[in-house]
Design an enzyme around this catalytic site. Sequence first.
Site, mmCIF file in Angstrom:
data_model
loop_
_atom_site.group_PDB
_atom_site.id
_atom_site.type_symbol
_atom_site.label_atom_id
_atom_site.label_comp_id
_atom_site.label_asym_id
_atom_site.label_seq_id
_atom_site.Cartn_x
_atom_site.Cartn_y
_atom_site.Cartn_z
ATOM 1 N N ASP A 33 0.845 -1.187 0.000
ATOM 2 C CA ASP A 33 0.000 0.000 0.000
ATOM 3 C C ASP A 33 0.888 1.247 0.000
ATOM 4 O O ASP A 33 1.880 1.329 0.714
ATOM 5 C CB ASP A 33 -0.912 0.006 1.244
ATOM 6 C CG ASP A 33 -2.051 0.992 1.098
ATOM 7 O OD1 ASP A 33 -3.217 0.557 1.024
ATOM 8 O OD2 ASP A 33 -1.788 2.216 1.057
ATOM 9 N N ASN A 89 -12.874 -3.231 2.550
ATOM 10 C CA ASN A 89 -13.859 -2.154 2.691
ATOM 11 C C ASN A 89 -14.823 -2.199 1.507
ATOM 12 O O ASN A 89 -14.401 -2.370 0.367
ATOM 13 C CB ASN A 89 -13.153 -0.797 2.745
ATOM 14 C CG ASN A 89 -12.282 -0.649 3.982
ATOM 15 O OD1 ASN A 89 -12.646 -1.093 5.053
ATOM 16 N ND2 ASN A 89 -11.121 -0.042 3.820
ATOM 17 N N GLU A 97 -12.436 3.530 -0.842
ATOM 18 C CA GLU A 97 -11.932 4.661 -1.646
ATOM 19 C C GLU A 97 -11.676 4.246 -3.087
ATOM 20 O O GLU A 97 -11.920 5.013 -4.006
ATOM 21 C CB GLU A 97 -10.622 5.195 -1.045
ATOM 22 C CG GLU A 97 -10.822 6.022 0.197
ATOM 23 C CD GLU A 97 -9.498 6.444 0.824
ATOM 24 O OE1 GLU A 97 -8.421 6.154 0.252
ATOM 25 O OE2 GLU A 97 -9.554 7.067 1.897
ATOM 26 N N VAL A 98 -11.120 3.065 -3.253
ATOM 27 C CA VAL A 98 -10.802 2.578 -4.598
ATOM 28 C C VAL A 98 -11.814 1.489 -4.962
ATOM 29 O O VAL A 98 -11.904 0.459 -4.266
ATOM 30 C CB VAL A 98 -9.362 2.026 -4.673
ATOM 31 C CG1 VAL A 98 -9.089 1.447 -6.054
ATOM 32 C CG2 VAL A 98 -8.350 3.123 -4.336
ATOM 33 N N HIS A 102 -10.253 -5.035 -3.104
ATOM 34 C CA HIS A 102 -8.889 -5.258 -2.599
ATOM 35 C C HIS A 102 -8.954 -5.668 -1.145
ATOM 36 O O HIS A 102 -9.756 -5.158 -0.378
ATOM 37 C CB HIS A 102 -8.020 -4.001 -2.757
ATOM 38 C CG HIS A 102 -8.654 -2.752 -2.224
ATOM 39 N ND1 HIS A 102 -9.612 -2.056 -2.914
ATOM 40 C CD2 HIS A 102 -8.472 -2.097 -1.056
ATOM 41 C CE1 HIS A 102 -9.995 -1.005 -2.205
ATOM 42 N NE2 HIS A 102 -9.329 -1.014 -1.063
ATOM 43 N N MET A 103 -8.095 -6.574 -0.784
ATOM 44 C CA MET A 103 -7.986 -7.021 0.605
ATOM 45 C C MET A 103 -6.736 -6.407 1.218
ATOM 46 O O MET A 103 -5.630 -6.614 0.717
ATOM 47 C CB MET A 103 -7.915 -8.545 0.662
ATOM 48 C CG MET A 103 -7.902 -9.088 2.078
ATOM 49 S SD MET A 103 -8.271 -10.846 2.088
ATOM 50 C CE MET A 103 -6.746 -11.480 1.458
ATOM 51 N N HIS A 104 -6.941 -5.606 2.269
ATOM 52 C CA HIS A 104 -5.800 -5.078 3.016
ATOM 53 C C HIS A 104 -5.257 -6.191 3.908
ATOM 54 O O HIS A 104 -6.027 -6.908 4.554
ATOM 55 C CB HIS A 104 -6.238 -3.947 3.946
ATOM 56 C CG HIS A 104 -6.734 -2.719 3.262
ATOM 57 N ND1 HIS A 104 -5.945 -1.608 3.048
ATOM 58 C CD2 HIS A 104 -7.952 -2.404 2.752
ATOM 59 C CE1 HIS A 104 -6.660 -0.667 2.444
ATOM 60 N NE2 HIS A 104 -7.879 -1.118 2.253
HETATM 61 P P1 AMP Z 1 -9.870 1.591 0.640
HETATM 62 O O1 AMP Z 1 -10.508 1.725 -0.731
HETATM 63 O O2 AMP Z 1 -10.312 2.658 1.587
HETATM 64 O O3 AMP Z 1 -10.050 0.217 1.219
HETATM 65 O O4 AMP Z 1 -8.322 1.794 0.495
HETATM 66 C C1 AMP Z 1 -7.652 2.022 -0.707
HETATM 67 C C2 AMP Z 1 -6.171 1.858 -0.436
HETATM 68 O O5 AMP Z 1 -5.485 1.899 -1.656
HETATM 69 C C3 AMP Z 1 -5.584 2.945 0.471
HETATM 70 O O6 AMP Z 1 -5.005 2.335 1.622
HETATM 71 C C4 AMP Z 1 -4.540 3.612 -0.420
HETATM 72 O O7 AMP Z 1 -3.402 4.012 0.286
HETATM 73 C C5 AMP Z 1 -4.238 2.522 -1.427
HETATM 74 N N1 AMP Z 1 -3.751 3.008 -2.702
HETATM 75 C C6 AMP Z 1 -4.309 3.956 -3.508
HETATM 76 N N2 AMP Z 1 -3.564 4.127 -4.620
HETATM 77 C C7 AMP Z 1 -2.532 3.266 -4.542
HETATM 78 C C8 AMP Z 1 -1.411 2.953 -5.384
HETATM 79 N N3 AMP Z 1 -1.210 3.574 -6.544
HETATM 80 N N4 AMP Z 1 -0.533 2.006 -4.963
HETATM 81 C C9 AMP Z 1 -0.727 1.370 -3.796
HETATM 82 N N5 AMP Z 1 -1.756 1.601 -2.951
HETATM 83 C C10 AMP Z 1 -2.639 2.538 -3.312
#
Ligand code: AMP
Length: 120
Positions: A33, A89, A97-98, A102-104
Amino acid sequence: MNQDANCIFCRIVRGEIPSNKLHEDENVLAFHDVRPQAPVHFLIIPKEHVATLYDAGTAQQHAFGRMLVLAGELARKAGATDGFRTIINTGKVGHQEVYHVHMHVLGGPEPLGSMLQRKK
Ligand code: AMP
């Protein structure tokens, strides 16, 4: 494979945006991340564009299963040997946010707290 031209994670899959990769295979990609919330913080994504868990179906079973199976192996390789958290999320209430599933994976000595509290 379904892809979205403007999705930032699809662009990472296509190599248009650089990432610090941990793992890549036919179906999934794992990368660190860019804004780590813990000493170990990486994301595992399906290569196919799936916006949210609401959009998941049987077609995603293999890739999503692979994401779970890889979590422990990659966490260990990344240095999280005493446990880790996995977070997916979903949607507005889930603070997504994205919009590409994606799995953190968060680990290291202090992986707790900030991830769950930062947006409150
Ligand atoms: P969320 O959608 O809130 O679960 O989190 C999106 C995650 O994607 C955040 O922790 C960001 O820091 C991460 N993120 C966004 N853009 C990039 C990128 N280009 N490379 C790596 N991580 C990213």
